[in-house]
Design a protein around this motif. Sequence first.
Motif, PDB file in Angstrom:
ATOM      1  N   PRO A 163     -26.874   8.219   1.550  1.00  0.00           N
ATOM      2  CA  PRO A 163     -25.247   8.466   1.541  1.00  0.00           C
ATOM      3  C   PRO A 163     -25.254   6.568   1.568  1.00  0.00           C
ATOM      4  CG  PRO A 163     -25.842  10.389   2.257  1.00  0.00           C
ATOM      5  CD  PRO A 163     -27.020   9.222   1.747  1.00  0.00           C
ATOM      6  N   ARG A 164     -25.733   6.114   2.411  1.00  0.00           N
ATOM      7  CA  ARG A 164     -25.435   4.858   3.487  1.00  0.00           C
ATOM      8  C   ARG A 164     -25.967   3.970   2.219  1.00  0.00           C
ATOM      9  NH1 ARG A 164     -21.696   2.741   7.084  1.00  0.00           N
ATOM     10  NH2 ARG A 164     -21.778   4.926   7.862  1.00  0.00           N
ATOM     11  N   THR A 165     -27.404   3.761   2.077  1.00  0.00           N
ATOM     12  CA  THR A 165     -27.740   2.891   1.041  1.00  0.00           C
ATOM     13  C   THR A 165     -26.952   3.318  -0.093  1.00  0.00           C
ATOM     14  OG1 THR A 165     -29.976   3.977   1.851  1.00  0.00           O
ATOM     15  CG2 THR A 165     -30.092   3.079  -0.321  1.00  0.00           C
ATOM     16  N   LEU A 166     -26.719   3.945  -0.599  1.00  0.00           N
ATOM     17  CA  LEU A 166     -25.531   3.970  -1.872  1.00  0.00           C
ATOM     18  C   LEU A 166     -24.733   3.090  -1.593  1.00  0.00           C
ATOM     19  CD1 LEU A 166     -26.253   7.168  -3.554  1.00  0.00           C
ATOM     20  CD2 LEU A 166     -27.438   5.339  -4.216  1.00  0.00           C
ATOM     21  N   LYS A 167     -23.578   3.427  -0.635  1.00  0.00           N
ATOM     22  CA  LYS A 167     -22.671   2.346  -0.166  1.00  0.00           C
ATOM     23  C   LYS A 167     -22.960   0.752   0.071  1.00  0.00           C
ATOM     24  CE  LYS A 167     -19.080   2.316   3.646  1.00  0.00           C
ATOM     25  NZ  LYS A 167     -18.768   3.236   4.742  1.00  0.00           N
ATOM     26  N   HIS A 168     -24.150   0.719   0.405  1.00  0.00           N
ATOM     27  CA  HIS A 168     -24.673  -0.808   0.647  1.00  0.00           C
ATOM     28  C   HIS A 168     -24.894  -1.155  -0.506  1.00  0.00           C
ATOM     29  CE1 HIS A 168     -23.793  -1.648   4.890  1.00  0.00           C
ATOM     30  NE2 HIS A 168     -23.899  -1.216   5.214  1.00  0.00           N
ATOM     31  N   SER A 169     -25.271  -0.898  -1.201  1.00  0.00           N
ATOM     32  CA  SER A 169     -25.394  -0.747  -3.009  1.00  0.00           C
ATOM     33  C   SER A 169     -23.954  -1.250  -3.976  1.00  0.00           C
ATOM     34  CB  SER A 169     -26.388   0.681  -3.402  1.00  0.00           C
ATOM     35  OG  SER A 169     -26.555  -0.017  -4.903  1.00  0.00           O
ATOM     36  N   MET A 170     -23.448  -0.283  -3.792  1.00  0.00           N
ATOM     37  CA  MET A 170     -21.960  -0.772  -4.245  1.00  0.00           C
ATOM     38  C   MET A 170     -21.412  -2.052  -4.208  1.00  0.00           C
ATOM     39  SD  MET A 170     -19.138   2.204  -4.273  1.00  0.00           S
ATOM     40  CE  MET A 170     -20.012   2.945  -5.512  1.00  0.00           C
ATOM     41  N   SER A 171     -21.332  -1.627  -2.957  1.00  0.00           N
ATOM     42  CA  SER A 171     -20.461  -3.203  -1.876  1.00  0.00           C
ATOM     43  C   SER A 171     -21.536  -4.605  -2.829  1.00  0.00           C
ATOM     44  CB  SER A 171     -20.857  -2.771  -0.824  1.00  0.00           C
ATOM     45  OG  SER A 171     -19.695  -1.876   0.055  1.00  0.00           O
ATOM     46  N   LEU A 176     -21.336  -9.412  -6.091  1.00  0.00           N
ATOM     47  CA  LEU A 176     -21.861 -10.073  -7.558  1.00  0.00           C
ATOM     48  C   LEU A 176     -21.300  -9.767  -8.333  1.00  0.00           C
ATOM     49  CD1 LEU A 176     -25.578  -9.833  -5.314  1.00  0.00           C
ATOM     50  CD2 LEU A 176     -23.626 -11.609  -5.179  1.00  0.00           C
ATOM     51  N   LYS A 177     -20.097  -9.146  -8.404  1.00  0.00           N
ATOM     52  CA  LYS A 177     -20.228  -9.037 -10.163  1.00  0.00           C
ATOM     53  C   LYS A 177     -20.762  -8.173 -10.936  1.00  0.00           C
ATOM     54  CE  LYS A 177     -16.256 -11.731  -9.452  1.00  0.00           C
ATOM     55  NZ  LYS A 177     -15.074 -12.374 -10.502  1.00  0.00           N
ATOM     56  N   ARG A 178     -22.409  -7.491 -10.798  1.00  0.00           N
ATOM     57  CA  ARG A 178     -23.281  -6.794 -11.265  1.00  0.00           C
ATOM     58  C   ARG A 178     -22.226  -6.257 -12.551  1.00  0.00           C
ATOM     59  NH1 ARG A 178     -26.371  -2.187 -11.924  1.00  0.00           N
ATOM     60  NH2 ARG A 178     -28.740  -2.666 -12.657  1.00  0.00           N
ATOM     61  N   PRO A 179     -23.068  -6.324 -13.949  1.00  0.00           N
ATOM     62  CA  PRO A 179     -21.994  -6.073 -14.940  1.00  0.00           C
ATOM     63  C   PRO A 179     -22.300  -4.367 -15.026  1.00  0.00           C
ATOM     64  CG  PRO A 179     -23.330  -7.442 -15.622  1.00  0.00           C
ATOM     65  CD  PRO A 179     -23.687  -7.264 -14.896  1.00  0.00           C
ATOM     66  N   LYS A 180     -21.367  -3.228 -15.440  1.00  0.00           N
ATOM     67  CA  LYS A 180     -21.480  -1.986 -15.021  1.00  0.00           C
ATOM     68  C   LYS A 180     -22.356  -1.673 -16.648  1.00  0.00           C
ATOM     69  CE  LYS A 180     -16.967  -1.902 -12.666  1.00  0.00           C
ATOM     70  NZ  LYS A 180     -15.490  -1.022 -12.514  1.00  0.00           N
ATOM     71  N   SER A 181     -22.811  -0.903 -16.725  1.00  0.00           N
ATOM     72  CA  SER A 181     -23.158   0.243 -18.271  1.00  0.00           C
ATOM     73  C   SER A 181     -22.138   0.397 -18.718  1.00  0.00           C
ATOM     74  CB  SER A 181     -24.409   1.186 -17.280  1.00  0.00           C
ATOM     75  OG  SER A 181     -23.517   2.475 -17.067  1.00  0.00           O
ATOM     76  N   ASP A 182     -21.431   1.029 -18.741  1.00  0.00           N
ATOM     77  CA  ASP A 182     -20.071   1.080 -19.112  1.00  0.00           C
ATOM     78  C   ASP A 182     -19.787  -0.113 -20.702  1.00  0.00           C
ATOM     79  OD1 ASP A 182     -20.984   3.763 -18.527  1.00  0.00           O
ATOM     80  OD2 ASP A 182     -18.501   3.767 -17.117  1.00  0.00           O
ATOM     81  N   GLU A 183     -19.550  -0.776 -19.577  1.00  0.00           N
ATOM     82  CA  GLU A 183     -19.491  -1.868 -20.878  1.00  0.00           C
ATOM     83  C   GLU A 183     -20.719  -3.141 -21.614  1.00  0.00           C
ATOM     84  OE1 GLU A 183     -18.383  -7.031 -18.912  1.00  0.00           O
ATOM     85  OE2 GLU A 183     -18.723  -5.192 -17.240  1.00  0.00           O
ATOM     86  N   ILE A 184     -21.759  -2.449 -20.850  1.00  0.00           N
ATOM     87  CA  ILE A 184     -22.797  -3.159 -21.722  1.00  0.00           C
ATOM     88  C   ILE A 184     -22.813  -2.252 -23.211  1.00  0.00           C
ATOM     89  CG2 ILE A 184     -25.281  -2.843 -21.660  1.00  0.00           C
ATOM     90  CD1 ILE A 184     -25.356  -3.940 -18.876  1.00  0.00           C
ATOM     91  N   SER A 218     -27.666  -8.317 -15.284  1.00  0.00           N
ATOM     92  CA  SER A 218     -27.529  -7.208 -15.007  1.00  0.00           C
ATOM     93  C   SER A 218     -29.300  -7.322 -14.101  1.00  0.00           C
ATOM     94  CB  SER A 218     -28.080  -5.962 -15.958  1.00  0.00           C
ATOM     95  OG  SER A 218     -28.154  -4.592 -15.271  1.00  0.00           O
ATOM     96  N   LYS A 219     -29.891  -7.997 -14.979  1.00  0.00           N
ATOM     97  CA  LYS A 219     -31.179  -7.628 -14.412  1.00  0.00           C
ATOM     98  C   LYS A 219     -32.220  -8.522 -12.850  1.00  0.00           C
ATOM     99  CE  LYS A 219     -33.822  -6.599 -18.801  1.00  0.00           C
ATOM    100  NZ  LYS A 219     -34.863  -7.149 -20.061  1.00  0.00           N
ATOM    101  N   ARG A 220     -31.211  -9.653 -13.598  1.00  0.00           N
ATOM    102  CA  ARG A 220     -31.115 -10.395 -11.884  1.00  0.00           C
ATOM    103  C   ARG A 220     -30.526  -9.923 -10.864  1.00  0.00           C
ATOM    104  NH1 ARG A 220     -29.189 -14.944 -14.890  1.00  0.00           N
ATOM    105  NH2 ARG A 220     -27.282 -14.537 -14.065  1.00  0.00           N
ATOM    106  N   ILE A 221     -29.603  -8.609 -10.670  1.00  0.00           N
ATOM    107  CA  ILE A 221     -28.738  -8.019  -9.836  1.00  0.00           C
ATOM    108  C   ILE A 221     -29.095  -6.296 -10.062  1.00  0.00           C
ATOM    109  CG2 ILE A 221     -26.830  -7.816  -8.966  1.00  0.00           C
ATOM    110  CD1 ILE A 221     -25.405  -9.756 -10.119  1.00  0.00           C
ATOM    111  N   PRO A 222     -30.286  -6.267  -9.242  1.00  0.00           N
ATOM    112  CA  PRO A 222     -30.484  -4.747  -9.552  1.00  0.00           C
ATOM    113  C   PRO A 222     -29.549  -3.468  -8.851  1.00  0.00           C
ATOM    114  CG  PRO A 222     -31.851  -5.581  -7.694  1.00  0.00           C
ATOM    115  CD  PRO A 222     -31.026  -6.956  -8.473  1.00  0.00           C
ATOM    116  N   TYR A 223     -29.516  -2.103  -9.046  1.00  0.00           N
ATOM    117  CA  TYR A 223     -29.025  -1.034  -8.892  1.00  0.00           C
ATOM    118  C   TYR A 223     -29.129  -0.097  -7.182  1.00  0.00           C
ATOM    119  CZ  TYR A 223     -26.088   2.709  -9.362  1.00  0.00           C
ATOM    120  OH  TYR A 223     -25.168   3.781  -8.806  1.00  0.00           O
ATOM    121  N   ILE A 224     -29.999  -1.058  -7.008  1.00  0.00           N
ATOM    122  CA  ILE A 224     -30.753  -0.915  -5.308  1.00  0.00           C
ATOM    123  C   ILE A 224     -30.840  -1.931  -5.172  1.00  0.00           C
ATOM    124  CG2 ILE A 224     -31.810   0.730  -3.733  1.00  0.00           C
ATOM    125  CD1 ILE A 224     -30.681   2.980  -5.298  1.00  0.00           C
TER     126      ILE A 224
END
Length: 436
Positions: A163-171, A176-184, A218-224
Amino acid sequence: MQIIDRRLNPGGKSFANRQRFLRRARAQVRKAVREASSSRSIKDAGKGGEVSIPAGGVHEPFLHKSNRGGVRDYLLPGNKKYVERDTIPRPEQQGGQGSKASDSGDGEDEFRFALSDEEYLDLYLEDLELPDLAKRQVAGVESLQWRQAGYSTAGPPSRISVPRTLKHSMSRRIALKRPKSDEINALREEIERLEREGGHFDELAPLRAQLEALILKSKRIPYIDPVDVRYRRLEATPKPIARAVMFCLMDVSGSMNEHMKDLAKRFYSLLYLFLTRRYEHVEVVFIRHTHEASEVDEQTFFYSRETGGTVVSTALFKMAEIIRDRFPVSEWNIYAAQASDGDNTSSDNAVVLGQLRDVILPICQYYAYVEVGMDDEDDSHSGGEPSTNLWRAYRRVSADAPFAMRKVRHRRDIYPVFRELFSRRPEGASAEGVGA
């Protein structure tokens, strides 16, 4: 259908099945352990072994057809003795081979089950405890207790906090305004639609460039990212431990014959086994007395022989001295158990009662007095109670004091009296002061 795995399974692989059986047949196994303990010697009191329980207590659950309702067809072989509508008597059943077989044909085999030393002691001492063991909060003795203390950026994989890892990943992704998968996906579907319709070359070129840019970003800004990973950090904190000391006092004067000493030894052996098994942080102090008292080791306490007069107060003074020197009341929970034949110098009874009331009981969590006697002793003239002067003196102890007294005349009485003195009681309940 019943499925029972009786294959040999070494290495403790059947531990779960064994524990499941003990939970299901616990009442019967515990009863068998109590019965077996009555015929054991002191040395074997804590050893495992085989116990027998009724076979009815180990029946496996199974499914069967109901004898009510439904239609059943039977195919029976022909015979020369019976014809249609004859009544056939029920055949006599053979009795079981166990000890409960009877001449009426009903019987039940016994089921023998081997218990380890650990399992035997758990059942043997299951519902016994020292009263108010942790009544006082004890300082000075500490153990380390590991508690979670925030998070860190390094640690073993087993401590990763998802949970803490995903929280930091989302922030990080939002910042960095990573594109969302829904947008792509939406942009890709729009391009596919325009390609199917045809003739939208001017619109397709910028959309394809935009899609390529989003995928590249999206590739430059990884999900985690490794910078997102957090580990649970554990910190050792001191934990106070309640300490207890148990004083065992025994009269070894000339008035204590071998039968009485044997009863006292059996009581203390059971008590010692109980204490060392049940409580990890318990000290045991052995005090023997005639007209003088001395602290001795376990071997001397149980097996050394002495003769002399009886002055009980010497043991109480010795106990108070040891408490002052080694077991401060602010740091120890203090318990005591005394075994005697009830004989004491008449002039010493007042001293004993004063020492017990004014010094010992105010600092004790619990004090148990066991009076031993001969098996053929008759107490009917005293209302079923011992007529010894020490018993009469202890009768004057306040009912509100943490004090209990019982009498023992035979070996078979040791365990019931022990259970009565140290049985687990509801919160706020106390032991009665006097019992037979």
